[in-house]
Design a protein around this motif. Structure first.
Motif, short mmCIF file in Angstrom:
data_model
loop_
_atom_site.label_atom_id
_atom_site.label_comp_id
_atom_site.label_asym_id
_atom_site.label_seq_id
_atom_site.Cartn_x
_atom_site.Cartn_y
_atom_site.Cartn_z
N ALA A 1 -8.06 -123.21 -19.97
CA ALA A 1 -7.12 -122.90 -21.05
C ALA A 1 -5.67 -123.07 -20.58
N VAL A 2 -5.37 -122.63 -19.36
CA VAL A 2 -4.02 -122.81 -18.81
C VAL A 2 -3.70 -124.29 -18.69
N ASN A 3 -4.65 -125.07 -18.17
CA ASN A 3 -4.43 -126.51 -18.02
C ASN A 3 -4.21 -127.19 -19.37
N GLN A 4 -4.92 -126.75 -20.39
CA GLN A 4 -4.79 -127.36 -21.72
C GLN A 4 -3.54 -126.93 -22.46
N SER A 5 -2.96 -125.80 -22.07
CA SER A 5 -1.79 -125.29 -22.79
C SER A 5 -0.58 -126.18 -22.59
#
Length: 107
Positions: free
Chosen positions: A62-66
């Motif tokens: 999720a952090v990478n996609q944000s």
């Protein structure tokens, strides 16, 4: 972050927790510590190390996609009859795309 709460649903006890994390790398370790602390309190008796690893991986994704967006990540844990459900939601407007890396079928 919300507190752990117990609810009765269809004669079974369900324990739920939800909390928000900032979309940054430091949130991965914070979510991991939170899961490790809360899951035993939620009567989760499964493999704690595996559950914490899954939380870590989902928050990392999720952090990478944000991609720099400032919307919070929502982490949800639910234990019902010993079964654990883990959910991580980002509020990104970007549609997720599958990786183009070849799949390791032996993994």
């Amino acid at each position: 972050m919300n507190a752990v709460r117990m609810a009765r649903s269809d004669r079974r006890e369900v324990t739920r927790w939800a909390g928000e994390f900032a979309p940054r790398r430091s949130s991965v370790s914070e979510a991991r510590r939170t899961a490790r602390r809360l899951l035993p309190l939620m009567d989760f008796t499964g493999d704690l190390d595996s559950a914490v690893l899954i939380v870590s991986e989902l928050v990392t994704n999720a952090v990478n996609q944000s991609q720099g967006e400032e919307t919070a990540l929502l982490v949800r844990l639910s234990v019902s009859e010993g079964a654990l459900t883990i959910g991580v939601t980002d509020h990104s407007r970007t549609v997720p795309r599958p990786s183009h890396a070849p799949m390791d079928t032996d993994a």
